[in-house]
Design a protein around this motif. Structure first.
Motif, short mmCIF file in Angstrom:
data_model
loop_
_atom_site.label_atom_id
_atom_site.label_comp_id
_atom_site.label_asym_id
_atom_site.label_seq_id
_atom_site.Cartn_x
_atom_site.Cartn_y
_atom_site.Cartn_z
N LYS A 7 0.97 -1.09 -0.05
CA LYS A 7 -0.07 -0.11 0.05
C LYS A 7 0.79 1.13 0.09
CE LYS A 7 -3.86 -2.42 2.36
NZ LYS A 7 -4.66 -2.22 3.51
N LEU A 9 -5.68 3.08 -0.12
CA LEU A 9 -5.63 3.24 -1.43
C LEU A 9 -4.49 2.80 -1.90
CD1 LEU A 9 -6.94 4.69 -3.98
CD2 LEU A 9 -5.95 6.70 -3.34
N GLU A 10 -4.29 1.96 -2.98
CA GLU A 10 -3.25 1.32 -3.53
C GLU A 10 -2.83 1.87 -5.09
OE1 GLU A 10 -3.40 -2.91 -3.46
OE2 GLU A 10 -3.79 -3.13 -1.42
N SER A 47 -4.49 0.00 -7.99
CA SER A 47 -5.97 0.06 -8.38
C SER A 47 -6.23 1.13 -9.23
CB SER A 47 -6.76 0.45 -6.98
OG SER A 47 -6.46 1.41 -6.45
N GLN A 100 -5.91 3.23 -12.95
CA GLN A 100 -5.53 3.08 -14.37
C GLN A 100 -4.78 3.93 -14.89
OE1 GLN A 100 -8.93 1.61 -16.86
NE2 GLN A 100 -10.25 1.56 -15.08
N GLU A 153 -10.92 8.75 -11.16
CA GLU A 153 -9.73 8.59 -10.27
C GLU A 153 -9.47 9.53 -9.56
OE1 GLU A 153 -7.78 4.61 -12.53
OE2 GLU A 153 -6.84 6.41 -12.40
N LYS A 213 -11.74 9.67 -6.46
CA LYS A 213 -11.34 8.52 -5.53
C LYS A 213 -10.18 9.05 -4.85
CE LYS A 213 -9.82 3.57 -5.92
NZ LYS A 213 -9.58 2.56 -6.95
#
Length: 385
Positions: A2, A25-26, A29, A31, A265, A268
């Protein structure tokens, strides 16, 4: 592993890097090819994915142009109502534009609208020439300012973001220049306006409707600023700043395959930041913190202030009561005192550990008491008694 971590945490005079515990949040994950999230107050990195990879930034380049414009407006060199004449070079720019005609006149305000909302290349070149006499002069100023801001992996070749092999920057560097732009509010109105229009042409007979390219305006709470970008080389890019309560965060994504991905994203990333971190502000810039006695002054005491927020950026479950502030002022202060010379400091502690120091200043210049007046008010008064 992580990567919702904190790096480069510099609490003013402290030189040690502090790491905040990891969260969910990694990097894998996402794009988008590159991304970063920073705290806008101190530049602390909270999350990153390839944040130092040099990439084409497309129209996010214009954040630096808007910064230079804002700085010139701040020091009074240019004003919104000023007029400029559009050159053949500016009118001939391709890509996103508002179809300016050579030799027509426009106002600085209309150019700011066009750059902020439609990302207009012709308006960008027009402003570059207006401020520096040439695009080359403006590009030099952009690169010089980038160096001053510590944007060590950035090299600008143009003011538009149109593809050039050596026109490169990074997600982290973009976050730095966005952070600097937030110090000014000259372009905020335009960056947050969904729809407007300007009239172009020598006769001002052609209305150009401007629809903001940043759709976060309509659906992200607390948005302060944002700039989109797209070219086939750069793909979809976005830098956005948002504020909730006392916390301001900046997120950048580069190299997204679709516009939907970049907006999803970046939301996010910002949401994760707001969910897990916050600024605790103990004193706001300019607040009167306490009073201090002064000798030989017009008044017997004066107000003590800080020229910046006294704050700490921490995990969301921390409370102000978990911290202690100690105020250390110089003894036997004697007038005159300058509001620009520190007379003490506030020291922030948690669990006995010093977290930071903040300089304290007089709220205003403290004049020395006139000797004759002092004599009348004090010496003669005692004699009469």
């Amino acid at each position: 592993m992580k990567k919702f971590i904190a790096i480069f945490f510099l609490m003013l005079l402290a030189a040690n890097t502090a790491v905040v515990p990891v969260y969910g949040l990694e990097a894998g994950s996402l794009q988008s090819r590159s991304a970063v999230l920073i705290n806008a107050d101190d530049g602390q990195v909270l999350f990153e994915k390839n944040m130092s990879d040099k990439m084409a930034p497309a129209s996010i380049t214009k954040i630096m142009l808007l910064l230079l414009i804002s700085e010139k407006m701040d020091n009074g060199e240019i004003k919104l109502e000023q007029e400029l004449t559009i050159s053949e070079n500016a009118a001939g720019m391709g890509g996103s534009q508002i179809y300016l005609e050579a030799y027509e006149t426009q106002t600085v305000e209309n150019m700011l609208k066009a750059i902020s909302m439609r990302s207009a290349n012709d308006a960008s070149v027009a402003m570059a020439e207006f401020m520096y006499g040439s695009v080359e002069g403006c590009v030099k100023a952009m690169n010089d300012r980038a160096k001053e801001l510590g944007m060590n992996n950035t090299h600008f070749v143009n003011v538009t973001g149109l593809p050039e092999p050596e026109h490169l920057t990074t997600a982290y560097d973009i976050a730095l220049m966005t952070k600097e732009l937030l110090k000014y509010d000259y372009v905020n109105e335009y960056m947050l306006t969904w729809m407007d229009s300007v009239y172009v042409g020598k006769e001002k007979d052609s209305e150009q409707v401007l629809v903001n390219t940043n759709r976060l305006i309509n659906n992200y709470e607390g948005l302060l600023a944002g700039k989109t970008g797209f070219t086939n080389e750069a793909k979809y890019c976005l830098s956005a700043a948002a504020k909730r309560n006392d916390t301001t965060l900046i997120a950048v994504v580069l190299g997204s395959d679709t516009t939907k991905i970049r907006f999803a994203e970046i939301q996010k990333i910002l949401n994760e930041g707001f969910a897990n971190y916050k600024n605790i502000i103990f004193h706001s810039k300019g607040d009167v913190i306490r009073t201090s006695p002064v000798y030989c002054g017009v008044n017997d005491d004066f107000n003590v202030v800080s020229k910046e927020n006294i704050y700490y950026f921490t995990e969301s479950n921390c409370k102000a009561e978990d911290f202690n502030l100690e105020y250390v002022l110089e003894e036997n202060l004697k007038a005159p005192l300058s509001k620009d010379v520190a007379i003490g400091k506030a020291v922030l502690y948690k669990d006995g550990k010093m977290l930071g120091e903040y300089k304290l200043y007089p709220e205003k210049d403290i004049e020395k008491e006139n000797f004759f007046k002092f004599y009348l008010n004090n010496v003669l008064e005692n004699i009469i008694r």
